[in-house]
Scaffold this motif. Structure first.
Motif, PDB file in Angstrom:
ATOM      1  N   GLY A 145      18.353 -34.145  45.858  1.00 41.64           N
ATOM      2  CA  GLY A 145      17.290 -34.663  45.012  1.00 41.64           C
ATOM      3  C   GLY A 145      15.987 -34.022  45.452  1.00 41.64           C
ATOM      4  N   VAL A 146      14.980 -34.067  44.629  1.00 49.11           N
ATOM      5  CA  VAL A 146      13.694 -33.468  44.950  1.00 49.11           C
ATOM      6  C   VAL A 146      12.625 -34.555  44.954  1.00 49.11           C
ATOM      7  CG1 VAL A 146      11.944 -31.789  44.264  1.00 49.11           C
ATOM      8  CG2 VAL A 146      14.371 -31.242  43.994  1.00 49.11           C
ATOM      9  N   ILE A 147      11.906 -34.681  46.070  1.00 55.22           N
ATOM     10  CA  ILE A 147      10.835 -35.661  46.229  1.00 55.22           C
ATOM     11  C   ILE A 147       9.557 -34.908  46.589  1.00 55.22           C
ATOM     12  CG2 ILE A 147      10.008 -37.679  47.467  1.00 55.22           C
ATOM     13  CD1 ILE A 147      12.486 -38.251  45.830  1.00 55.22           C
ATOM     14  N   GLY A 148       8.559 -35.012  45.746  1.00 53.63           N
ATOM     15  CA  GLY A 148       7.298 -34.348  46.027  1.00 53.63           C
ATOM     16  C   GLY A 148       7.434 -32.852  46.209  1.00 53.63           C
ATOM     17  N   GLY A 149       8.364 -32.248  45.469  1.00 58.05           N
ATOM     18  CA  GLY A 149       8.585 -30.818  45.573  1.00 58.05           C
ATOM     19  C   GLY A 149       9.462 -30.388  46.731  1.00 58.05           C
ATOM     20  N   VAL A 150       9.974 -31.341  47.515  1.00 63.38           N
ATOM     21  CA  VAL A 150      10.813 -31.045  48.683  1.00 63.38           C
ATOM     22  C   VAL A 150      12.263 -31.370  48.348  1.00 63.38           C
ATOM     23  CG1 VAL A 150      11.285 -31.603  51.102  1.00 63.38           C
ATOM     24  CG2 VAL A 150       8.918 -31.562  50.264  1.00 63.38           C
ATOM     25  N   GLU A 151      13.164 -30.402  48.546  1.00 68.15           N
ATOM     26  CA  GLU A 151      14.582 -30.658  48.302  1.00 68.15           C
ATOM     27  C   GLU A 151      15.144 -31.512  49.425  1.00 68.15           C
ATOM     28  OE1 GLU A 151      18.681 -28.433  46.843  1.00 68.15           O
ATOM     29  OE2 GLU A 151      16.942 -27.229  47.447  1.00 68.15           O
TER      30      GLU A 151
END
Length: 242
Positions: A145-151
């Motif tokens: 998943g991606v959170i704040g542009g971080v994988e």
């Protein structure tokens, strides 16, 4: 028996959680900003979302500074290894409680005795892996998943009273990026979530002084006289279902 794929997924999820826990425990200093959301369910079954933001600065083993601001609260908490100070900035009132020991002891005291939990406290403990897995009966690896542009690796866990999910950054710094707790046994299953950003460690952590400095001539009061310092505002009362 669970199918082999499910067992492999559970083992991988636990390995990813352990890597995060080990990484966090190895950091002598950590700071991050956060956005949190607390769901409240009214007697009419309407869900209300209370949002706040803040910053955590941690110096192991016994230093912590935490801020939180929202629509009804503007609070700072400072712990120097001996005393915890809670400062209500809007009311210019503060209280102090003797809590000698480590951050781990502080987290327990704030949660169990003072009823003022530290934001994201489960993620600050040196034994986060054991603490998080206590009572867990089901584990899932849900992939990326991606959170704040971080994988991130997305993991889901189930215990008796709560379900919880965590998104852990992939790569050499397996830090938590989002943590969601669902009260599965409460009507309408309200959630609490915290999303983490601006992650820093070691020399990049700015805080040097974890003592409380009364720059505004704030008045010292008892803890019970500090209003609106929790994520749940004082005018919202807790029902029987908690």
């Amino acid at each position: 028996m669970a199918p082999p794929g499910a067992m492999a997924g559970e083992a991988e999820a636990k390995n990813l959680l352990k890597a995060m826990s080990d990484y966090l425990a190895s950091q002598k200093a950590i700071s991050f900003t956060y956005d949190s959301n607390l769901e409240v369910v009214t007697g009419e079954h309407q869900k209300l979302l209370l949002a706040s933001s803040g910053k955590i600065e941690l110096g192991r083993p016994d230093k912590l500074r935490a801020t939180r601001s929202g629509g009804f609260a503007n609070v700072e908490m400072v712990f120097d290894g001996k005393t915890v100070t809670i400062f209500g900035k809007d009311t210019n009132l503060y209280t102090q409680v003797e809590v000698p020991g480590t951050v781990e002891n502080l987290v327990d005291e704030m949660r169990e005795k003072l009823r003022k939990p530290v934001p994201g406290a489960d993620l600050l403990l040196p034994d986060a892996y054991d603490s998080l897995l206590e009572g867990v009966t089901d584990v899932k690896d849900l992939g990326s998943g991606v959170i704040g542009g971080v994988e991130c690796d997305h993991l889901a866990f189930r215990a008796k009273d709560v379900d919880w999910q965590i998104w852990i950054a992939q790569g050499d710094t397996p830090r938590p990026c989002r943590y969601v707790i669902t009260a599965s046994q409460i009507d309408e299953a309200p959630q609490y979530s915290i999303q983490i950003s601006d992650w820093k460690t070691s020399v990049d952590v700015a805080a040097q002084d974890y003592s409380f400095v009364n720059k505004t001539d704030a008045r010292k009061v008892d803890l019970t006289d500090l209003a609106n310092i929790d994520e749940l505002p004082d005018h919202l009362t807790m029902g029987d279902g908690k």
